[in-house]
Each structure stands twice: as structure tokens, then as C-alpha cells.
Scaffold this motif. Structure first.
Motif, PDB file in Angstrom:
ATOM      1  N   ALA A  52      -1.631  -1.435   6.868  1.00  0.00           N
ATOM      2  CA  ALA A  52      -2.513  -0.414   7.453  1.00  0.00           C
ATOM      3  C   ALA A  52      -3.947  -0.524   6.938  1.00  0.00           C
ATOM      4  O   ALA A  52      -4.739   0.374   7.137  1.00  0.00           O
ATOM      5  CB  ALA A  52      -1.959   0.979   7.162  1.00  0.00           C
ATOM      6  N   ASP A  53      -4.273  -1.664   6.311  1.00  0.00           N
ATOM      7  CA  ASP A  53      -5.615  -1.844   5.756  1.00  0.00           C
ATOM      8  C   ASP A  53      -6.591  -2.483   6.739  1.00  0.00           C
ATOM      9  O   ASP A  53      -7.708  -2.824   6.381  1.00  0.00           O
ATOM     10  CB  ASP A  53      -5.555  -2.662   4.460  1.00  0.00           C
ATOM     11  N   GLY A  54      -6.155  -2.672   7.989  1.00  0.00           N
ATOM     12  CA  GLY A  54      -7.003  -3.285   9.003  1.00  0.00           C
ATOM     13  C   GLY A  54      -6.872  -4.795   9.077  1.00  0.00           C
ATOM     14  O   GLY A  54      -7.427  -5.417   9.980  1.00  0.00           O
ATOM     15  N   SER A  55      -6.156  -5.405   8.151  1.00  0.00           N
ATOM     16  CA  SER A  55      -6.014  -6.867   8.143  1.00  0.00           C
ATOM     17  C   SER A  55      -5.045  -7.372   9.208  1.00  0.00           C
ATOM     18  O   SER A  55      -5.055  -8.550   9.542  1.00  0.00           O
ATOM     19  CB  SER A  55      -5.531  -7.346   6.768  1.00  0.00           C
ATOM     20  N   GLU A  56      -4.183  -6.494   9.703  1.00  0.00           N
ATOM     21  CA  GLU A  56      -3.144  -6.813  10.690  1.00  0.00           C
ATOM     22  C   GLU A  56      -2.131  -7.840  10.181  1.00  0.00           C
ATOM     23  O   GLU A  56      -1.450  -8.502  10.953  1.00  0.00           O
ATOM     24  CB  GLU A  56      -3.760  -7.235  12.019  1.00  0.00           C
ATOM     25  N   VAL A  57      -2.017  -7.959   8.871  1.00  0.00           N
ATOM     26  CA  VAL A  57      -1.032  -8.862   8.267  1.00  0.00           C
ATOM     27  C   VAL A  57       0.357  -8.259   8.434  1.00  0.00           C
ATOM     28  O   VAL A  57       0.571  -7.089   8.138  1.00  0.00           O
ATOM     29  CB  VAL A  57      -1.340  -9.095   6.768  1.00  0.00           C
ATOM     30  N   GLU A  58       1.286  -9.074   8.924  1.00  0.00           N
ATOM     31  CA  GLU A  58       2.691  -8.672   9.038  1.00  0.00           C
ATOM     32  C   GLU A  58       3.407  -9.081   7.761  1.00  0.00           C
ATOM     33  O   GLU A  58       3.546 -10.258   7.479  1.00  0.00           O
ATOM     34  CB  GLU A  58       3.367  -9.373  10.216  1.00  0.00           C
ATOM     35  N   ASP A  59       3.869  -8.110   6.999  1.00  0.00           N
ATOM     36  CA  ASP A  59       4.605  -8.427   5.781  1.00  0.00           C
ATOM     37  C   ASP A  59       6.090  -8.627   6.051  1.00  0.00           C
ATOM     38  O   ASP A  59       6.762  -9.322   5.292  1.00  0.00           O
ATOM     39  CB  ASP A  59       4.404  -7.329   4.730  1.00  0.00           C
ATOM     40  N   VAL A  60       6.601  -8.005   7.096  1.00  0.00           N
ATOM     41  CA  VAL A  60       8.008  -8.124   7.467  1.00  0.00           C
ATOM     42  C   VAL A  60       8.094  -7.997   8.982  1.00  0.00           C
ATOM     43  O   VAL A  60       7.291  -7.296   9.600  1.00  0.00           O
ATOM     44  CB  VAL A  60       8.864  -7.003   6.815  1.00  0.00           C
ATOM     45  N   SER A  61       9.071  -8.655   9.571  1.00  0.00           N
ATOM     46  CA  SER A  61       9.352  -8.469  10.994  1.00  0.00           C
ATOM     47  C   SER A  61      10.845  -8.688  11.220  1.00  0.00           C
ATOM     48  O   SER A  61      11.570  -9.076  10.315  1.00  0.00           O
ATOM     49  CB  SER A  61       8.527  -9.431  11.858  1.00  0.00           C
ATOM     50  N   GLY A  62      11.282  -8.419  12.421  1.00  0.00           N
ATOM     51  CA  GLY A  62      12.683  -8.605  12.751  1.00  0.00           C
ATOM     52  C   GLY A  62      12.987  -8.053  14.122  1.00  0.00           C
ATOM     53  O   GLY A  62      12.097  -7.920  14.963  1.00  0.00           O
ATOM     54  N   LYS A  63      14.247  -7.717  14.319  1.00  0.00           N
ATOM     55  CA  LYS A  63      14.712  -7.161  15.598  1.00  0.00           C
ATOM     56  C   LYS A  63      15.376  -5.817  15.371  1.00  0.00           C
ATOM     57  O   LYS A  63      15.953  -5.562  14.318  1.00  0.00           O
ATOM     58  CB  LYS A  63      15.725  -8.102  16.239  1.00  0.00           C
ATOM     59  N   VAL A  64      15.300  -4.975  16.380  1.00  0.00           N
ATOM     60  CA  VAL A  64      16.022  -3.706  16.380  1.00  0.00           C
ATOM     61  C   VAL A  64      17.452  -4.033  16.804  1.00  0.00           C
ATOM     62  O   VAL A  64      17.686  -4.487  17.923  1.00  0.00           O
ATOM     63  CB  VAL A  64      15.382  -2.689  17.356  1.00  0.00           C
TER      64      VAL A  64
END
Length: 151
Positions: A52-64
């Protein structure tokens, strides 16, 4: 390599609907988690845990994997390193049980590689995140940022 799971249970003085909504509301997740969880929240959809710092870095992702509002959510969980050469992902299950005006929140993070940095991050991170969520819902403010430096 053996797999482990991490389980964390908390009791929150808020309704299950309020706790559920706080898991998805970007304004709230920014406060207690420092991230926004983005998805259309449908089974099979991609989700991303974005700073949420504006960098738009994804630290984690996955599927629902499963979603049953306001009681149960199951996500696959991949950190960026897993996307670049690794195929292992873990799984997060979040269950909310209404206890009258209060809620029991249970997080189970499973399929973690024994002794891995991910297991250490999870076992320190989930208690801090859930404690911060609990504090926000019960008091209207988050804990001091020093909780993050303790991990």
C-alpha cells in the motif's frame, strides 16, 4: 521435505460480517496489514497482496480456492520467488465463527516447507496481522508500527 501448518486463533469483539469485510476493504487492510488484497473474490480468480506504499509490488499472489461469505475463505499462496523457478505454493484457510456479537477467527496456513523462511515469516506474521486487525476493529486504531520491526 516435510510440510507443516501454522494455526492461529483469535477472538474479536466485532461481528463476523465486520471481520469479514475488514479482510477485503482496501482502506482497512492498508491500515492493519500495509497491503491491499485485490481480486474479484470468485472461486478460481487470481488474488494479489499488493503493498500500500504506492510501489504496486506484489508480495504474495495466488488463487481463490473457496469462498463462503462471511464464514470461510481458502486461498493458494505463492511468494514471488515461487513464481521464478519454484512450483511450491502453500494454502491459507480463514474461518470466522459468530459468537453472538463477537467472532472467533481461525487462520490455518498449510503446506509450508519445514524449517523454511516462509514458515518463520508466517509464524511471526499472522499473529501480528491478526492482532492489528483485532485492535483496529475493537478500538478504531491500529497498533504502533513497532510490531512490524519486532518480526
Amino acid at each position: 521435505m516435510s510440510l507443516e501448518h501454522f494455526k492461529y486463533v483469535s477472538y474479536i469483539a466485532a461481528s463476523d460480517t465486520d471481520v469479514w469485510n475488514a479482510l477485503f476493504d482496501p482502506k482497512m487492510t492498508q491500515q492493519y496489514w500495509g497491503h491491499i488484497n485485490e481480486s474479484d473474490w470468485k472461486v478460481g480468480s487470481r488474488w494479489a497482496h499488493i503493498r500500500a506504499d504506492g510501489s504496486e509490488v506484489e508480495d504474495v499472489s495466488g488463487k481463490v480456492l473457496q469462498i463462503h461469505p462471511p464464514h470461510h475463505l481458502v486461498l493458494s499462496w505463492q511468494e514471488p520467488d515461487a513464481h521464478h523457478g519454484g512450483t511450491h505454493s502453500s494454502q491459507v484457510s480463514i474461518a470466522l465463527e459468530s459468537l453472538g456479537q463477537d467472532t472467533r477467527l481461525t487462520v490455518i496456513h498449510s503446506d509450508l516447507q519445514s524449517g523454511s523462511l516462509s514458515y518463520q515469516d508466517v509464524s511471526e506474521g499472522w499473529p501480528a496481522i491478526i492482532s492489528n486487525l483485532k485492535t483496529l476493529l475493537e478500538t478504531g486504531k491500529v497498533m504502533d508500527n513497532d510490531i512490524w520491526s519486532a518480526n
